[in-house]
Design a protein around this motif. Structure first.
Motif, PDB file in Angstrom:
ATOM      1  N   TYR A   9       0.800  -1.206   0.000  1.00 26.11           N
ATOM      2  CA  TYR A   9       0.000   0.000   0.000  1.00 26.11           C
ATOM      3  C   TYR A   9       0.841   1.268   0.000  1.00 26.11           C
ATOM      4  O   TYR A   9       0.339   2.346   0.220  1.00 26.11           O
ATOM      5  N   PHE A  10       2.128   1.127  -0.249  1.00 28.21           N
ATOM      6  CA  PHE A  10       3.028   2.261  -0.203  1.00 28.21           C
ATOM      7  C   PHE A  10       3.389   2.713  -1.612  1.00 28.21           C
ATOM      8  O   PHE A  10       4.531   2.889  -1.956  1.00 28.21           O
ATOM      9  N   ASP A  11       2.396   2.863  -2.479  1.00 23.87           N
ATOM     10  CA  ASP A  11       2.631   3.286  -3.853  1.00 23.87           C
ATOM     11  C   ASP A  11       2.393   4.786  -3.962  1.00 23.87           C
ATOM     12  O   ASP A  11       1.268   5.253  -3.899  1.00 23.87           O
ATOM     13  N   LEU A  12       3.480   5.523  -4.102  1.00 29.53           N
ATOM     14  CA  LEU A  12       3.402   6.974  -4.211  1.00 29.53           C
ATOM     15  C   LEU A  12       3.801   7.441  -5.603  1.00 29.53           C
ATOM     16  O   LEU A  12       4.195   8.585  -5.797  1.00 29.53           O
ATOM     17  N   ILE A  15       2.890  10.919  -7.399  1.00 26.72           N
ATOM     18  CA  ILE A  15       3.493  12.226  -7.129  1.00 26.72           C
ATOM     19  C   ILE A  15       4.765  12.460  -7.936  1.00 26.72           C
ATOM     20  O   ILE A  15       5.294  13.557  -7.936  1.00 26.72           O
ATOM     21  N   SER A  16       5.245  11.452  -8.659  1.00 19.90           N
ATOM     22  CA  SER A  16       6.443  11.600  -9.490  1.00 19.90           C
ATOM     23  C   SER A  16       6.043  11.823 -10.936  1.00 19.90           C
ATOM     24  O   SER A  16       5.187  11.124 -11.472  1.00 19.90           O
ATOM     25  N   ARG A  17       6.686  12.794 -11.555  1.00 17.78           N
ATOM     26  CA  ARG A  17       6.430  13.080 -12.965  1.00 17.78           C
ATOM     27  C   ARG A  17       7.384  12.251 -13.816  1.00 17.78           C
ATOM     28  O   ARG A  17       8.562  12.160 -13.517  1.00 17.78           O
ATOM     29  N   THR A  18       6.860  11.680 -14.869  1.00 17.63           N
ATOM     30  CA  THR A  18       7.713  10.904 -15.769  1.00 17.63           C
ATOM     31  C   THR A  18       7.566  11.428 -17.181  1.00 17.63           C
ATOM     32  O   THR A  18       6.510  11.941 -17.535  1.00 17.63           O
ATOM     33  N   PRO A  19       8.586  11.284 -18.002  1.00 16.04           N
ATOM     34  CA  PRO A  19       9.952  10.917 -17.642  1.00 16.04           C
ATOM     35  C   PRO A  19      10.671  12.089 -17.004  1.00 16.04           C
ATOM     36  O   PRO A  19      10.225  13.236 -17.101  1.00 16.04           O
ATOM     37  N   ALA A  20      11.796  11.801 -16.370  1.00  9.73           N
ATOM     38  CA  ALA A  20      12.590  12.862 -15.746  1.00  9.73           C
ATOM     39  C   ALA A  20      13.073  13.820 -16.820  1.00  9.73           C
ATOM     40  O   ALA A  20      13.510  13.406 -17.881  1.00  9.73           O
ATOM     41  N   GLY A  21      12.969  15.095 -16.557  1.00  7.81           N
ATOM     42  CA  GLY A  21      13.437  16.100 -17.507  1.00  7.81           C
ATOM     43  C   GLY A  21      12.400  16.543 -18.508  1.00  7.81           C
ATOM     44  O   GLY A  21      12.614  17.488 -19.252  1.00  7.81           O
ATOM     45  N   ALA A  22      11.259  15.889 -18.539  1.00  4.50           N
ATOM     46  CA  ALA A  22      10.232  16.214 -19.519  1.00  4.50           C
ATOM     47  C   ALA A  22       9.595  17.580 -19.272  1.00  4.50           C
ATOM     48  O   ALA A  22       8.974  18.139 -20.161  1.00  4.50           O
ATOM     49  N   TYR A  23       9.753  18.100 -18.078  1.00  8.79           N
ATOM     50  CA  TYR A  23       9.145  19.374 -17.740  1.00  8.79           C
ATOM     51  C   TYR A  23      10.125  20.532 -17.857  1.00  8.79           C
ATOM     52  O   TYR A  23       9.930  21.587 -17.281  1.00  8.79           O
ATOM     53  N   GLY A  24      11.197  20.325 -18.604  1.00  6.03           N
ATOM     54  CA  GLY A  24      12.155  21.389 -18.854  1.00  6.03           C
ATOM     55  C   GLY A  24      13.318  21.362 -17.895  1.00  6.03           C
ATOM     56  O   GLY A  24      13.511  20.424 -17.132  1.00  6.03           O
ATOM     57  N   GLN A  69      11.886   1.475 -11.020  1.00  6.97           N
ATOM     58  CA  GLN A  69      10.453   1.296 -10.784  1.00  6.97           C
ATOM     59  C   GLN A  69      10.125   1.329  -9.300  1.00  6.97           C
ATOM     60  O   GLN A  69       9.102   1.893  -8.888  1.00  6.97           O
ATOM     61  N   THR A  70      10.987   0.724  -8.496  1.00  4.65           N
ATOM     62  CA  THR A  70      10.772   0.721  -7.048  1.00  4.65           C
ATOM     63  C   THR A  70      10.893   2.131  -6.486  1.00  4.65           C
ATOM     64  O   THR A  70      10.054   2.559  -5.678  1.00  4.65           O
ATOM     65  N   LEU A  71      11.914   2.852  -6.907  1.00  2.00           N
ATOM     66  CA  LEU A  71      12.069   4.242  -6.444  1.00  2.00           C
ATOM     67  C   LEU A  71      10.843   5.058  -6.824  1.00  2.00           C
ATOM     68  O   LEU A  71      10.288   5.791  -5.998  1.00  2.00           O
ATOM     69  N   HIS A  72      10.414   4.937  -8.069  1.00  2.00           N
ATOM     70  CA  HIS A  72       9.244   5.676  -8.546  1.00  2.00           C
ATOM     71  C   HIS A  72       8.001   5.327  -7.739  1.00  2.00           C
ATOM     72  O   HIS A  72       7.259   6.216  -7.313  1.00  2.00           O
ATOM     73  N   SER A  73       7.780   4.041  -7.497  1.00  2.00           N
ATOM     74  CA  SER A  73       6.576   3.629  -6.769  1.00  2.00           C
ATOM     75  C   SER A  73       6.587   4.100  -5.321  1.00  2.00           C
ATOM     76  O   SER A  73       5.546   4.219  -4.691  1.00  2.00           O
ATOM     77  N   ARG A  74       7.767   4.375  -4.788  1.00  2.00           N
ATOM     78  CA  ARG A  74       7.887   4.854  -3.406  1.00  2.00           C
ATOM     79  C   ARG A  74       7.865   6.384  -3.316  1.00  2.00           C
ATOM     80  O   ARG A  74       7.996   6.950  -2.247  1.00  2.00           O
ATOM     81  N   GLY A  75       7.729   7.048  -4.466  1.00  2.00           N
ATOM     82  CA  GLY A  75       7.651   8.508  -4.479  1.00  2.00           C
ATOM     83  C   GLY A  75       8.989   9.197  -4.548  1.00  2.00           C
ATOM     84  O   GLY A  75       9.058  10.420  -4.462  1.00  2.00           O
ATOM     85  N   PHE A  76      10.076   8.454  -4.727  1.00  4.08           N
ATOM     86  CA  PHE A  76      11.394   9.073  -4.856  1.00  4.08           C
ATOM     87  C   PHE A  76      11.585   9.575  -6.283  1.00  4.08           C
ATOM     88  O   PHE A  76      11.229   8.893  -7.243  1.00  4.08           O
TER      89      PHE A  76
END
Length: 176
Positions: A9-12, A15-24, A69-76
Motif C-alpha cells: 500500500y506504499f505506492d506513491l 506524485i512523481s512526474r515521468t519521464p525525468a526532464g520532460a518538464y524542462g 520502478q521501485t524508487l518511482h513507486s515509493r515517491g522518490f
C-alpha cells in the motif's frame, strides 16, 4: 530493492512526474524555490531521494529497471550517484563498457521520473587527498578531461549529458 510484485500500500508513484526532464530545465524562482521551466510554464518541484554508490557496481538493465520502478513507486524522484569517475573513468578517458552500462542505468531512471544527482570525484579517485584534488595539476587535468568526455558523451536517448534535463545536480567532489 526488491524484485517481488508490487502489492503493498506504499505506492506513491502518482506524485512523481515521468519521464525525468520532460518538464524542462531546473531553475530557481525569484522566491528561491526550485522549479521546472518549460515554454514559460513554471511549476515548483521538491526532490526526495536516495544514494547509490557506483563503487558497488553499475546495475545491469534488469536490476536498473527494478531499482527505478521501485524508487518511482515509493515517491522518490532523485538518486544521488556517488563515485562517478571511479566507476566510469579510465585514466583521462571514459571506460566505454562501463559508460554503456551507465547509459542504460540513467535511461531507466529517466523513464521512471528519477532525476540524477551526480557526485563526480573523491580525492582518492583522483589519486590525492583532501585539497590536493583542487591544487594538483595532474588531478585537475584528469578531472577536466573526464568531465569534458562525460558531458559530451551521447546517452541512450541520443542526448549529450551536458544537455540532459534529467540531471538535476552535479557535485564536483566529496570529502575534500
Amino acid at each position: 530493492f526488491c524484485a517481488e510484485e508490487q502489492t503493498d500500500y506504499f505506492d506513491l508513484s502518482a506524485i512523481s512526474r515521468t519521464p525525468a526532464g520532460a518538464y524542462g530545465s531546473l531553475s530557481v524562482s525569484d522566491e528561491g524555490n526550485l522549479e521546472f521551466v518549460s515554454n514559460n510554464d513554471r511549476s515548483d518541484v521538491r526532490f526526495f531521494g536516495v544514494t547509490y554508490d557506483l563503487a558497488q557496481g553499475i546495475p545491469d538493465q534488469s536490476q536498473a529497471q527494478i531499482m527505478a520502478q521501485t524508487l518511482h513507486s515509493r515517491g522518490f524522484n532523485l538518486i544521488r550517484v556517488q563515485n562517478v569517475y571511479a566507476a566510469l573513468g579510465s585514466g583521462n578517458s571514459l571506460n566505454e563498457a562501463a559508460m554503456a552500462d551507465f547509459d542504460v542505468f540513467a535511461n531507466e531512471m529517466y523513464e521512471n521520473g528519477v532525476y540524477l544527482y551526480l557526485e563526480m570525484f573523491s580525492p582518492e579517485s583522483l589519486g590525492t587527498t583532501g585539497a590536493g584534488m583542487y591544487i594538483s595539476t595532474t588531478a585537475v587535468s584528469t578531472a577536466q578531461r573526464f568531465l569534458r568526455n562525460f558531458f559530451t558523451h551521447e546517452n541512450a536517448r541520443g542526448v549529450i549529458y551536458a544537455n540532459d534535463n534529467s540531471i538535476a545536480v552535479v557535485q564536483y567532489s566529496t570529502d575534500a
